[in-house]
Design an enzyme around this catalytic site. Structure first.
Site, PDB file in Angstrom:
ATOM      1  N   HIS A  37      23.084  16.671  33.211  1.00 47.91           N
ATOM      2  CA  HIS A  37      22.269  17.425  34.171  1.00 47.91           C
ATOM      3  C   HIS A  37      22.652  17.083  35.624  1.00 47.91           C
ATOM      4  O   HIS A  37      21.865  17.292  36.544  1.00 47.91           O
ATOM      5  CB  HIS A  37      20.766  17.164  33.964  1.00 47.91           C
ATOM      6  CG  HIS A  37      20.347  17.165  32.533  1.00 47.91           C
ATOM      7  ND1 HIS A  37      20.105  18.326  31.838  1.00 47.91           N
ATOM      8  CD2 HIS A  37      20.177  16.155  31.649  1.00 47.91           C
ATOM      9  CE1 HIS A  37      19.777  18.029  30.582  1.00 47.91           C
ATOM     10  NE2 HIS A  37      19.827  16.717  30.441  1.00 47.91           N
TER      11      HIS A  37
ATOM     12  N   SER B 244      39.565  23.046  57.403  1.00 49.60           N
ATOM     13  CA  SER B 244      38.573  23.932  58.013  1.00 49.60           C
ATOM     14  C   SER B 244      39.048  24.322  59.388  1.00 49.60           C
ATOM     15  O   SER B 244      39.609  23.505  60.125  1.00 49.60           O
ATOM     16  CB  SER B 244      37.212  23.225  58.103  1.00 49.60           C
ATOM     17  OG  SER B 244      36.326  23.935  58.937  1.00 49.60           O
TER      18      SER B 244
ATOM     19  N   ARG C 284      49.940  36.518  46.579  1.00 52.78           N
ATOM     20  CA  ARG C 284      49.457  35.162  46.803  1.00 52.78           C
ATOM     21  C   ARG C 284      49.429  34.272  45.555  1.00 52.78           C
ATOM     22  O   ARG C 284      49.609  33.060  45.665  1.00 52.78           O
ATOM     23  CB  ARG C 284      48.037  35.194  47.398  1.00 52.78           C
ATOM     24  CG  ARG C 284      47.938  35.879  48.738  1.00 52.78           C
ATOM     25  CD  ARG C 284      46.478  36.029  49.173  1.00 52.78           C
ATOM     26  NE  ARG C 284      45.862  34.756  49.522  1.00 52.78           N
ATOM     27  CZ  ARG C 284      45.925  34.203  50.736  1.00 52.78           C
ATOM     28  NH1 ARG C 284      46.601  34.804  51.701  1.00 52.78           N
ATOM     29  NH2 ARG C 284      45.321  33.055  50.983  1.00 52.78           N
ATOM     30  N   TYR C 285      49.167  34.823  44.382  1.00 55.28           N
ATOM     31  CA  TYR C 285      48.747  33.970  43.274  1.00 55.28           C
ATOM     32  C   TYR C 285      49.725  33.876  42.105  1.00 55.28           C
ATOM     33  O   TYR C 285      50.011  32.785  41.616  1.00 55.28           O
ATOM     34  CB  TYR C 285      47.374  34.432  42.758  1.00 55.28           C
ATOM     35  CG  TYR C 285      46.326  34.485  43.845  1.00 55.28           C
ATOM     36  CD1 TYR C 285      46.186  33.433  44.757  1.00 55.28           C
ATOM     37  CD2 TYR C 285      45.496  35.591  43.991  1.00 55.28           C
ATOM     38  CE1 TYR C 285      45.237  33.482  45.766  1.00 55.28           C
ATOM     39  CE2 TYR C 285      44.543  35.651  45.009  1.00 55.28           C
ATOM     40  CZ  TYR C 285      44.412  34.591  45.890  1.00 55.28           C
ATOM     41  OH  TYR C 285      43.487  34.645  46.888  1.00 55.28           O
TER      42      TYR C 285
ATOM     43  N   ARG D 110      42.729  59.342  19.230  1.00 59.46           N
ATOM     44  CA  ARG D 110      43.251  59.030  20.560  1.00 59.46           C
ATOM     45  C   ARG D 110      42.458  59.743  21.647  1.00 59.46           C
ATOM     46  O   ARG D 110      42.114  60.906  21.533  1.00 59.46           O
ATOM     47  CB  ARG D 110      44.718  59.489  20.671  1.00 59.46           C
ATOM     48  CG  ARG D 110      45.588  58.749  21.674  1.00 59.46           C
ATOM     49  CD  ARG D 110      45.533  59.307  23.090  1.00 59.46           C
ATOM     50  NE  ARG D 110      46.566  58.729  23.923  1.00 59.46           N
ATOM     51  CZ  ARG D 110      46.425  57.609  24.632  1.00 59.46           C
ATOM     52  NH1 ARG D 110      45.294  56.938  24.601  1.00 59.46           N
ATOM     53  NH2 ARG D 110      47.419  57.161  25.392  1.00 59.46           N
TER      54      ARG D 110
ATOM     55  N   ARG E 262      39.817  28.005  44.269  1.00 57.36           N
ATOM     56  CA  ARG E 262      40.574  29.217  43.936  1.00 57.36           C
ATOM     57  C   ARG E 262      40.664  29.407  42.420  1.00 57.36           C
ATOM     58  O   ARG E 262      40.611  30.534  41.924  1.00 57.36           O
ATOM     59  CB  ARG E 262      41.978  29.155  44.546  1.00 57.36           C
ATOM     60  CG  ARG E 262      42.729  30.488  44.469  1.00 57.36           C
ATOM     61  CD  ARG E 262      44.110  30.386  45.093  1.00 57.36           C
ATOM     62  NE  ARG E 262      44.017  29.946  46.466  1.00 57.36           N
ATOM     63  CZ  ARG E 262      44.987  29.285  47.102  1.00 57.36           C
ATOM     64  NH1 ARG E 262      46.101  28.966  46.464  1.00 57.36           N
ATOM     65  NH2 ARG E 262      44.837  28.927  48.361  1.00 57.36           N
TER      66      ARG E 262
ATOM     67  N   GLN F 152      47.118  57.700  17.150  1.00 60.07           N
ATOM     68  CA  GLN F 152      48.300  57.866  17.995  1.00 60.07           C
ATOM     69  C   GLN F 152      48.670  56.549  18.659  1.00 60.07           C
ATOM     70  O   GLN F 152      49.837  56.274  18.915  1.00 60.07           O
ATOM     71  CB  GLN F 152      48.040  58.932  19.067  1.00 60.07           C
ATOM     72  CG  GLN F 152      49.273  59.257  19.896  1.00 60.07           C
ATOM     73  CD  GLN F 152      48.993  60.335  20.937  1.00 60.07           C
ATOM     74  OE1 GLN F 152      49.019  60.070  22.135  1.00 60.07           O
ATOM     75  NE2 GLN F 152      48.712  61.541  20.476  1.00 60.07           N
TER      76      GLN F 152
END
Length: 477
Positions: free
Chosen positions: A152, A282, A13-14, A322, A296, A234
């Site tokens: 605010h 909607s 989807r993204y 490691r 989103r 490592q």
């Protein structure tokens, strides 16, 4: 598309196809093979008995990944790198004996991770530049349009629509500086061996320390880097992953701030994100125009900000030279942060490109609050005409309180101007008061600040990256 198993929404989807390719198996394993070729070439150049024929064989098969052989081998040996060494060797029988010579798994794994992260960061950078370009146009267009400012989320001194956009841009400029710095600091692991001591390479080069150092330098150059980390265990320090994802988190924070502002502005019907002709807001309320793209952005940004904790904890909990508790986590946290930020930036670009501004609504909201903010100016004009400052201050306070009650308790328009005009102590007509209340008189240096910010900060960035400008984002849903 398989419908009976889980697939990541980041892919479905993204994220863009470009970013998905960066973190794809094809890109990963082709990069492994490029690294094996760079290692073989370097070892040959430094005197090991590796032939041109062997290197040519490796190059001929570098993009033809025999996944089926590697997959079957991994079932037997439970080791992904050695499975691909085996699969590559099956395609290159003459070179099979020199593939991965002297190296440990992290030679391909970690070096590839750095290469891929850099590729991803450049995609992110390109999109940041284009968003700045879009926002610059928006800010320039609306630099003079007064709008109600908020502190605010309460009405405050007016600003301009364009000035507000510079706040979004400044966050992105800081992100771009962080991004460029991290890109400049990226280094390969190089060929460090099992605990970072290069012991295996020292053995291969008959104790020649300078050849061990030169091997790192040559591998770095062949892979497009200027240097390798001077010391390591490592692996390269997992601090690097944390630093990279911190930059991505910063971008997510900036995008989320922008998207929250757009969501609030859309609620007030002052500014809207794009709404397509056939888009449904909607499933129940057909009239709705929900800010779904901005929502989103907020949603994905929250994921990235939380995800950046993964490499932070991983970096903090590595043991000595490691441990393997990083591996499964890295496979998830790093690619998904990039894919999510990629989706965020495509959405950001799409929203800015199609922002709709409603000047009459903006002005109506501003004029409904401006009488309160203009009282100081009105009082000063009345004092200049002979009024008493202390008496006028008290009368304005009383009128303001009464007008506020009318707005809040009776739901009627702000009538402060009419109240002051009707008070003989001020000796001002409604027309005279309205002349004081020109919105542009209350925005301070906002238009000039926009011009200065664009000229001094943004334009130099856009001019230096003009070859990147012109990108358009495509969003899937």
């Amino acid at each position: 598309m398989a419908t009976d198993i889980y697939t990541s929404p980041l892919s479905e989807r993204y994220a863009s196809r470009e970013m998905q390719f960066v973190f794809s198996p094809d890109n990963k394993f082709r990069t492994w093979r490029k690294l094996w070729i760079a290692l073989a070439e370097t070892e040959q150049e430094l005197g090991l008995p590796i032939t041109d024929e062997q290197i040519a064989e490796l190059k001929a098969a570098k993009d033809d990944i025999n996944y089926d052989v590697a997959k079957q081998r991994e079932k037997e040996v439970r080791h992904d790198v050695m499975s691909h060494v085996y699969a590559y060797g099956r395609q290159c029988p003459k070179a099979a004996g020199i593939i991965h010579l002297g190296a440990t798994s992290c030679y391909v794994g970690d070096n590839t991770d750095v290469i891929i992260m850099r590729e991803g960061l450049y995609i992110v950078r390109n999109k940041l530049i284009n968003i700045l370009g879009e926002l610059a146009s928006f800010a320039e267009k609306y630099k003079d349009m007064p709008t109600l400012g908020f502190t605010h989320f309460q009405p405050a001194q007016p600003t301009t629509v364009g000035k507000r956009a510079t706040l979004w841009m400044q966050d992105l400029v800081m992100d771009l500086h962080d991004l460029d710095y991290i890109i400049s600091q990226l280094k390969l692991l190089g060929s460090k061996g099992t605990t970072g001591t290069q012991a295996s390479f020292l053995e291969l080069f008959d104790g020649d320390h300078e050849k061990c150092r030169e091997a790192d330098r040559r591998i770095a150059r062949k892979m497009g880097f200027t240097e390798c980390f001077p010391v390591s265990g490592q692996t390269y320090s997992r601090k690097l992953d944390s630093r990279v994802l911190n930059v991505l988190s910063g971008i997510a924070q900036s995008a989320s701030k922008f998207s929250n502002d757009i969501r609030l502005l859309q609620h007030m019907k002052e500014v809207e994100e794009p709404f397509e002709k056939n888009q449904i807001g909607s499933s129940a309320m057909a009239y709705k125009r929900n800010p779904m793209r901005s929502e989103r952005i907020t949603s994905l940004a929250r994921f990235v900000m939380m995800d950046c904790l993964n490499p932070a904890v991983t970096a903090a909990t590595q043991w000595f030279e490691r441990t393997l508790d990083d591996s499964a986590n890295k496979r998830l946290s790093v690619p998904e942060a990039f894919l999510a930020v990629d989706g965020i930036l495509d959405l950001y670009m799409n929203v800015v490109d199609g922002l709709v501004v409603y000047p009459k609504v903006i002005r109506a909201h501003l004029m409904n609050e401006l009488p309160f903010m203009a009282t100081e100016n009105i009082m000063m004009d009345a004092v200049k005409a002979g009024g008493n400052r202390q008496e006028l201050h008290e009368r304005i306070r009383q009128h303001s309180m009464a007008a506020g009650r009318v707005v809040k308790e009776e739901g009627k328009p702000n009538d402060l101007v009419q109240r002051i005009a009707a008070d003989p102590a001020f000796d001002m007509t409604e027309e005279q008061i309205m002349a004081v209340m020109k919105p542009e008189n209350f925005v301070g240096r906002a238009p000039e600040q926009v011009e200065e910010f664009l000229a001094e900060v943004v334009r130099p960035i856009l001019d230096a990256n003009k070859d990147l400008i012109g990108m358009k984002a495509e969003i899937n849903v």
